[in-house]
Design an enzyme around this catalytic site. Sequence first.
Site, PDB file in Angstrom:
ATOM      1  N   ASP A 161       0.815  -1.242   0.206  1.00 10.91           N
ATOM      2  CA  ASP A 161      -0.055  -0.077  -0.195  1.00 10.91           C
ATOM      3  C   ASP A 161       0.935   1.158  -0.016  1.00 10.91           C
ATOM      4  OD1 ASP A 161      -2.703   1.508   0.432  1.00 10.91           O
ATOM      5  OD2 ASP A 161      -1.521   1.720   2.189  1.00 10.91           O
TER       6      ASP A 161
ATOM      7  N   GLU B  82       0.970  -0.541  -5.156  1.00  6.42           N
ATOM      8  CA  GLU B  82      -0.057   0.417  -5.477  1.00  6.42           C
ATOM      9  C   GLU B  82       0.980   1.832  -5.467  1.00  6.42           C
ATOM     10  OE1 GLU B  82      -3.243   3.120  -3.429  1.00  6.42           O
ATOM     11  OE2 GLU B  82      -1.810   2.413  -2.269  1.00  6.42           O
TER      12      GLU B  82
END
Length: 764
Positions: free
Chosen positions: A419, A472
């Site tokens: 993330d 990401e």
Amino acid sequence: MALQLEDFMQWPEIEALEYAECGCPELVLGPKIADKTHVLVTTFMPAAETIKVRVSETGRSYKMTQMDEEGYFAVIIPARKIPDYCFLVTEKETLEERELMDPYAFPPQIDGLDMSQFNNGVHDTIYEKLGAHPMTIDGVQGTYFAVWAPNARAVSVVGDFNSWDSRLHPMRKLEDAGIYELFIPGIGKGQIYKYEIFGSTGQRVLKADPFGNYAEKRPATASVVWNLTEYSWHDGEWMRNRKKWKAKKEAMLIYEVSLGSFRKPDKSKDDEESPFYSYRELAPMLCQYCEEMGYTHIELMPVMEHPFDGSWGYQVTGYYAPTSRYGTPEEFMYFIDTMHQHGIGVILDWVPAHFPKDEHGLARFDGTCLYEHLDPRQGEHPHWGTLIYNYGRPQVVNFLVANALFWLDKFHADGLRMDAVASMLYLDYGKNDGEWVANMYGGNENLEAVAFLQRVNERIHARKDGSISIAEESTAWPMVTGKTEDGGLDFDLKWNMGWMNDFLEYMRTDPLFRKGRHGMLTFSMMYQYSEEFVLVFSHDEVVHLKGSMYTKMPGTPAEKFASLRLSYGYMAAHPGKKLLFMGQEFGQEREWSEERSLDWQLLEPVEGGMSPNEKLRQYVGILNTFYRAHPAMYREDWRPYGFEWISTLDADRSVIAFLRRCKEETLLVLCNFTPVSYEKFRVGVPFAGKYKEIFNSDAAEFGGGGFVNPRLKNSQKVKWDGRPNSMECKLAPLAVQIFSCTKVSVQQGRSAAKRGPSKSAAKK
């Protein structure tokens, strides 16, 4: 001259022990050689009335002397070496005698090599050493506790087993690594604990175990002693086959899931006994659904322990513990095991970018900024209210790298989606001038974070077991999926945020005005081969007033569903792996919320038959099956050979056409982004041949108007779209249509040429 106990009393250290301020309890607790023929044994037990030391070899007992009012006991016993012994303790309250082992009679379980590797940030299995580990030492069962807190003045293990009294189990410090450790006999699975840290400035704080494998259910925050070696796995075939898996060449359809809100029990949310289904209950639900829908993987939003439901798991306090919201670590193992046995991979969302400020977590862990930077310009995300890891500290890097490997090793995860990678790469991410510090070259690149990402990906790939890493990353940072030897970060895949933003903005636009934004459809292919991409419609796109995928689509309800079919079809045909967030596959109208279940009631039959939501769900399942059945849709995602434009310039009609191909097959894809149909639409084709429509999102069975091409099409020698051959077909409104392409022999081609084009084509 007889030995006197008073001669061995180190009263300053004993007083520090009784105030829970002793950082070296081994000086005043446990056994020590007194002289050539005697051993001194000491202990601190405020609740004891009397204590005897019983020597195992002889069976003899020696009564200890209470040296002060607080409960410090000592005895000198005849022995040439430290014997095996136990305490016989008579409690003040019950006057019952208990047999106890002395924690300070057991040696450290962390050796010099462990400490050296940890100090250098290269101990890949440090989770086997730090944390709480039930074990048997010299025939004695207990739990070994170890925690890194180099700047603490003292650390104690406290829990329900010692009345949370920090005086009873102070930990020994291994100075070479700043690790406090202690083996406590009799402590086992299920007992709760924390570390009481006596910080460098004199403050005290209770901390959960950074390496703990299980935690109390929120809002409680203590760690729980657990043993991860007891589960028996049944996914051997999956794990063996995974070793042959090549991410960039495989079909990959990812279903992103929030476990807490996929389905909820039919009970009030206030029912704290069971506000969620357990891992064990969710396993067959998700397994059956993903099998039916044709997904190859699920991606779980963070399941690592976190205190606040509303953070969705992205503010982690227990990096080595699956959240207790849904059950035990064994139940989570069962969940992944079940998925694997049914051919579904499991990707875990992992958050190495930041952590919350909760007092029981990593923030100022030993009284100093241990895991984070001291300078808030380096150590905080001002807009997120979270802290940034200090990637320049080897032990912090070791904590994170080992954590990534831990989920692959202990829980058989198939990959990690990292993330907020962009926030790690840029020192000024989300910050204004004056809120960040430049690197040594004056730039905004976080060089230490780059080295960390390269390190963690190197270690993941060194396993050679088919496990993958996904970034990401929302910027144009180069070579995110490039090899480290070439300066890349070495991720296997990267989320294509550019495609997602452009495409959703295009789809929000009224079809009447889409011709002015035609480039948003085609621009993604300009950079497609710069990285290995995953196309995503993730949870981030259906929260915070962004609207669900359904509400993003303009027009009537029928046009919205048609646009969703078109969007998912175009996504399937576009190069790149695929990810779709739960609920969007059936056109959920409400935004997603972690507080409620998906709106499954939308799939129930309506008057007149099947609901449009159920038709869309079935469409996505058939689309997924089609994608997996046709290697041209995925096998050559990673190189230009697998894609070729036929038409990019038809902005007035908002139509694009392209080829997907591999060695086995060639597919022609047409996408019409307006609600206008064409009875006779001509499109260039790659070669003279036969073209059969094998997929059409406007088919009646999907809820469309049934504007399809049931008959085989022969190409004609009519120049179109810069091609010497073309064909004429029906073009459905707001639809994706896919044709199989079959070359004809030379003789067949001559016969077709003699027949000539249709009258309409000839007129053109």
